[in-house]
Design a protein around this motif. Structure first.
Motif: not given
Ligand code: SF4
Length: 345
Positions: A151-152, A193-194, A199-201, A204, A206-207, A210, A213, A218
């Motif tokens: 995802r990143l 989280v992911c 996913p709880k963006c 997060c 590292v939003q 990402c 995102f 996602q």
């Molecule tokens: S921002 Fe990216 S890494 Fe973070 S939870 Fe959402 S999809 Fe996953």
């Protein structure tokens, strides 16, 4: 997302910082010994972490060091493994404890190469122990890490090969301050989280790094694995009880639930009639039907049909005191069978 060292360093730093504040309280994290970590990694393979947390303390209390497990009977390990499933792992763990004593002086080895020599230890488990217990700069990839790194980078909508994921995990660990914090943090991020479906963006760390995102992809990344349809089986378990005793069988080490005990059971890929069940156990007369239930495993679905026999069997059965059942390991499905006569703990 192009992988570059400075972006990877930012991602690694954010995950390490986040993990120090967000790590769930798990008993092996509090104790933090290489042996405790090795136990938790064996126990957690394909098993929910909550269930492992319930069982881990009893396991480490009974076997506080590799030598105590190496010198114990396999039955004692299986007893504590009850409920975790995948019983082959318990046998591998016992063998690994013996190897640790015979080849590594009783201490859990520290490098991936040495860890890979242990029975039941693959690339993921070796990386997890080497990095988390010994802070070695090596990558790990499990399902959670795979999802996060895909995802990143917004990669994997059509699938990515394992080598790509391991490369990404390697890039990150090369740029982090603490391999232990980063690798455990990556797994924790994927688990809490992911998550795959929701996913709880918003929470997060590292939003801002990402790509999925940013592109709102996602849920498309990574591509879910095609699920195979489950094989269906029918198991017919018959309770033979007399004068405080019950008939039991021991499953061979090489089959499903290897080394566990069970009431006499026939396994079939087709439905059997009651007459066929009676005749298999050489019982003259009708069996008493106690009930049925479904037991689902990752690769198969099993319909259990439970009977009691009011008649003797002409088969040579092995008899055990009902009071001694707590000393024998049973898989969950067979505990359920025993519960029909209120014999399970
Ligand atoms: S921002 Fe990216 S890494 Fe973070 S939870 Fe959402 S999809 Fe996953």
């Amino acid at each position: 997302m192009p992988s570059n060292a400075s972006n990877d360093a930012n991602i690694a730093a954010a995950i390490e910082k986040w993990f120090q504040g967000a790590a769930r309280e798990l008993p092996w994290r509090a104790e933090d010994s290489p042996w405790g970590r090795l136990l938790s990694e064996f126990m957690a393979q394909q098993t929910q972490i909550e269930r492992v947390a319930e069982k881990w303390t009893a396991m480490v209390d009974r076997f506080p060091a590799p030598i105590s497990m190496a010198e114990a009977d396999l039955n004692d390990v299986m007893l504590l493994w009850q409920g975790l499933g995948y019983y082959r792992r318990a046998r591998y763990l016992k063998e690994a404890s013996e190897q640790i004593c015979s080849e590594f002086g009783g201490e859990v080895p520290q490098t991936v190469e040495e860890l890979l020599r242990l029975k039941g230890v693959g690339k993921y488990t070796a990386g997890a122990i080497a990095s988390i217990a010994f802070n070695n700069r090596v990558p790990i990839v499990d399902g959670n890490v795979h999802r996060v790194v895909c995802r990143l980078a917004n990669e994997g909508s059509k699938g990515v090969n394992d080598a790509w994921t391991w490369d990404r995990a390697t890039n990150l660990v090369e740029q982090c301050s603490s391999p232990s914090l980063l690798n455990e943090g990556l797994m924790e991020l994927g688990a809490t989280v992911c998550m795959s479906k929701n996913p709880k963006c918003h929470a997060c760390p590292v939003q801002s790094n990402c790509e999925a995102f940013k592109n709102e992809t996602q849920l498309d990344v990574p591509k879910p694995k095609a699920t195979k349809s489950k094989q269906v089986e029918f198991h017919y378990a018959v309770l033979f009880c007399k004068q405080g005793k019950i008939a039991l069988e021991h499953r061979s080490q090489t089959e499903l639930w290897g080394g566990m005990w069970q009431v006499p059971t026939i396994e079939s890929i087709r439905k059997l009639t009651q007459k066929e069940v009676s005749s298999h156990f050489k019982v003259q007369g009708k069996l008493l039907k106690l009930g049925s239930f479904k037991h689902t495993l990752t690769h198969k679905s099993i319909e259990f049909h439970v009977f009691e026999s009011p008649h003797e069997s002409a088969e040579q059965l092995k008899w055990f005191d009902v009071d001694s059942l707590s000393e024998l390991p049973f898989a969950n499905a067979q505990k359920k069978v025993l519960s029909y006569k209120e014999l399970a703990d």
